[in-house]
Enzyme design. Structure first.
Site, PDB file in Angstrom:
ATOM      1  N   TRP A 102       0.834  -1.217   0.000  1.00  0.00           N
ATOM      2  CA  TRP A 102       0.000   0.000   0.000  1.00  0.00           C
ATOM      3  C   TRP A 102       0.858   1.251   0.000  1.00  0.00           C
ATOM      4  O   TRP A 102       0.455   2.289  -0.521  1.00  0.00           O
ATOM      5  CB  TRP A 102      -1.102  -0.045   1.038  1.00  0.00           C
ATOM      6  CG  TRP A 102      -0.816   0.217   2.491  1.00  0.00           C
ATOM      7  CD1 TRP A 102       0.262  -0.159   3.204  1.00  0.00           C
ATOM      8  CD2 TRP A 102      -1.710   0.906   3.406  1.00  0.00           C
ATOM      9  NE1 TRP A 102       0.111   0.227   4.510  1.00  0.00           N
ATOM     10  CE2 TRP A 102      -1.084   0.878   4.666  1.00  0.00           C
ATOM     11  CE3 TRP A 102      -2.952   1.512   3.295  1.00  0.00           C
ATOM     12  CZ2 TRP A 102      -1.678   1.440   5.797  1.00  0.00           C
ATOM     13  CZ3 TRP A 102      -3.549   2.078   4.422  1.00  0.00           C
ATOM     14  CH2 TRP A 102      -2.914   2.043   5.645  1.00  0.00           C
ATOM     15  N   ASP A 103       2.079   1.138   0.533  1.00  0.00           N
ATOM     16  CA  ASP A 103       3.001   2.281   0.419  1.00  0.00           C
ATOM     17  C   ASP A 103       3.197   2.634  -1.051  1.00  0.00           C
ATOM     18  O   ASP A 103       3.102   3.804  -1.448  1.00  0.00           O
ATOM     19  CB  ASP A 103       4.377   1.939   1.012  1.00  0.00           C
ATOM     20  CG  ASP A 103       4.341   1.844   2.520  1.00  0.00           C
ATOM     21  OD1 ASP A 103       3.834   0.828   3.021  1.00  0.00           O
ATOM     22  OD2 ASP A 103       4.814   2.787   3.182  1.00  0.00           O
ATOM     23  N   ASP A 129      -0.921  -1.702  11.943  1.00  0.00           N
ATOM     24  CA  ASP A 129      -0.367  -2.864  12.645  1.00  0.00           C
ATOM     25  C   ASP A 129      -0.769  -3.061  14.109  1.00  0.00           C
ATOM     26  O   ASP A 129      -1.226  -4.121  14.486  1.00  0.00           O
ATOM     27  CB  ASP A 129       1.165  -2.797  12.595  1.00  0.00           C
ATOM     28  CG  ASP A 129       1.706  -2.723  11.181  1.00  0.00           C
ATOM     29  OD1 ASP A 129       0.912  -2.656  10.220  1.00  0.00           O
ATOM     30  OD2 ASP A 129       2.932  -2.733  11.030  1.00  0.00           O
ATOM     31  N   GLU A 177       7.244   9.417   9.472  1.00  0.00           N
ATOM     32  CA  GLU A 177       6.255   8.361   9.192  1.00  0.00           C
ATOM     33  C   GLU A 177       4.915   8.696   9.871  1.00  0.00           C
ATOM     34  O   GLU A 177       3.859   8.504   9.288  1.00  0.00           O
ATOM     35  CB  GLU A 177       6.823   7.027   9.704  1.00  0.00           C
ATOM     36  CG  GLU A 177       6.002   5.801   9.366  1.00  0.00           C
ATOM     37  CD  GLU A 177       6.645   4.525   9.919  1.00  0.00           C
ATOM     38  OE1 GLU A 177       7.709   4.602  10.581  1.00  0.00           O
ATOM     39  OE2 GLU A 177       6.070   3.439   9.693  1.00  0.00           O
TER      40      GLU A 177
END
Ligand code: DGY
Length: 447
Positions: free
Chosen positions: A46-47, A182, A416
């Site tokens: 998906w990144d 996650d 991030e």
């Protein structure tokens, strides 16, 4: 005076755009882009989707290549893996690597490159349409788009055939890493249903990032155990369905599937692929309805999760609970309720310094502003919410989400994830630095 402010503003924008481009260029590796050079040294599914959108502002050829490299690692049953381990040398940098994950020997897996055996949210349909709409010479790249639509269609077909056992229109994820979020607190009640072994392993992520910003050691036992169990099933879908303790119908995953199905259907009409157009419309209607019936939490006024293994609803206020807006499947009445919730103290706090959108409601007992998906702001989620609210005509909140996203990057750098509760005395960005999708989203938002 106004002119001076405008000049300053435009030089800030120019600077951010230039830095975003530089991040993508630094992270480009001959055919794909790493999310962040030390922490994630391979290609993530998906990144790469969000990254391809970013490349479309810089170099359209690289945007197409980014996707082609993903399709090149597609399994013969249509499955798209969440990691493609392009570089054997980078194995030293990352755990769990290809050998621990043990999926690349699967009979359906490609022979020329190692991959994982779990997937990630299905963003590629709407990403492809994003490129399609920007393409200047569509006829020149028609073959690329036809092949890409067919590859993504095959992935969706794999999902519906293997992940929807009751034919509800909702697909399940079988590892928390498949959610992309996650260590979300949404999984806590599932972790309480079993005890994994303790893994005495050398984690690599905590060598690059402060442990307080990553999932805990205990969390990793659960993640690794799911991988081990999948390996014991030889990644056989039926066996995993019968064995794994983690089977979840996730609102973000299913909403992105709807959005991608809609995009595929529209592109398939233009590319003269009528069977794909028809099937994708059927899927998007069915999944959209199922999300509204099964995943809407009337008490919270948000969308939640369904734990298919233990047959129970997981009610929790996360940023992902707003994601059905992006798929355009929410009624106006529910959308107004979602607006009230994002504007409430749960997400905005009572002070003006809170930046949207915390990944977990800040009044949740597990809220942790620094720990990965248990509180921090993520720019890809912000982009989905900004687009979602905007498409419902809620321009004010859409603008706030967009401005907060830009401000976080401007003040802290291309991290991030970010602390939603800014502390003026420290850097409020965490995790990987020079993070590719952060740069890609900034390119979209500023263009
Ligand atoms: C990680 O390593 O943290 C990833 O999110 C799992 O693929």
């Amino acid at each position: 005076m106004n002119q001076i402010i405008n000049i300053q503003k435009s030089s800030v924008i120019e600077d951010l755009l230039k830095k975003s481009e530089d991040v993508l260029k630094q992270n480009w590796r001959n055919g794909f882009t790493v999310p962040s050079s030390n922490l994630y040294p391979f290609q993530w599914l998906w990144d790469s989707g969000f990254i391809a959108m970013g490349w479309s502002f810089v170099d359209m050829e690289k945007a197409r290549q980014e996707l082609n490299t993903l399709f090149d690692a597609q399994w013969s049953n249509g499955f798209l893996p969440h990691i493609i381990f392009h570089d054997d040398n980078a194995e030293k940098q990352y755990f769990p690597g290809a050998d621990f994950q043990g999926a690349y020997t699967h009979p359906f897996a490609p022979k020329h490159v190692k991959t994982s055996g779990i997937t990630q949210p299905p963003v590629l349909g709407f990403v492809l349409e994003y490129l399609f709409e920007k393409e200047e010479k569509i006829t020149q790249y028609r073959d690329f788009y036809i092949n890409a639509v067919e590859a993504i269609y095959k992935f969706h077909q794999y999902l519906y055939q293997n992940r929807d056992p009751h034919n509800e229109g909702l697909v399940y994820i079988r590892h928390n890493w498949e959610s992309g979020t996650d260590n979300s607190a949404a999984w806590d009640s599932i972790w309480q249903t079993y005890t994994p072994p303790t893994y005495d392993v050398q984690r690599k992520d905590t060598a690059h990032v402060n442990q307080a910003q990553r999932p805990t050691k205990k969390d990793y036992n659960y993640y690794l155990h799911l991988i081990e169990q999948s390996k014991n099933c030889a990644y056989d879908e039926q066996k995993m369905y019968e064995t794994l303790p983690f089977l979840v119908q996730d609102p973000l995953f299913n909403s992105l599937l709807v959005a991608s199905n809609k995009s595929l259907a529209r592109m398939a009409v233009e590319l003269n692929l009528p069977h794909i157009a028809e099937q994708c419309s059927i899927w998007s209607d069915k999944t959209g309805q199922a999300i509204n019936t099964k995943l809407y939490d009337d008490e919270l006024g948000l969308y939640g999760y369904y734990d298919l293994k233990n047959e129970r609803f997981i009610s929790i206020a996360t940023a992902m609970g707003f994601s059905p807006l992006f798929a355009g499947i929410v009624s106006q009445q529910r959308a107004i309720r979602l607006l009230k919730i994002i504007e409430s103290d749960a997400f905005m706090g009572s002070e003006s310094s809170v930046c949207l959108c915390p990944s977990l409601a800040i009044n949740h007992q597990e809220f942790d502003p620094k720990r990965y998906w248990r509180g921090p702001v993520w720019l890809n989620i912000n982009w989905l919410l900004y687009k979602g609210f905007d498409s419902y005509g809620f321009k004010g909140i859409a603008r706030t989400i967009k401005n907060d996203s830009i401000r976080l990057v401007e003040e802290n750098g291309f991290f991030e994830y970010f602390n939603p509760i800014s502390d003026t005395n420290e850097v409020n960005g965490y995790g990987g630095q020079n993070f590719s999708w952060t740069a890609a989203i900034i390119l979209d938002m500023l263009n």
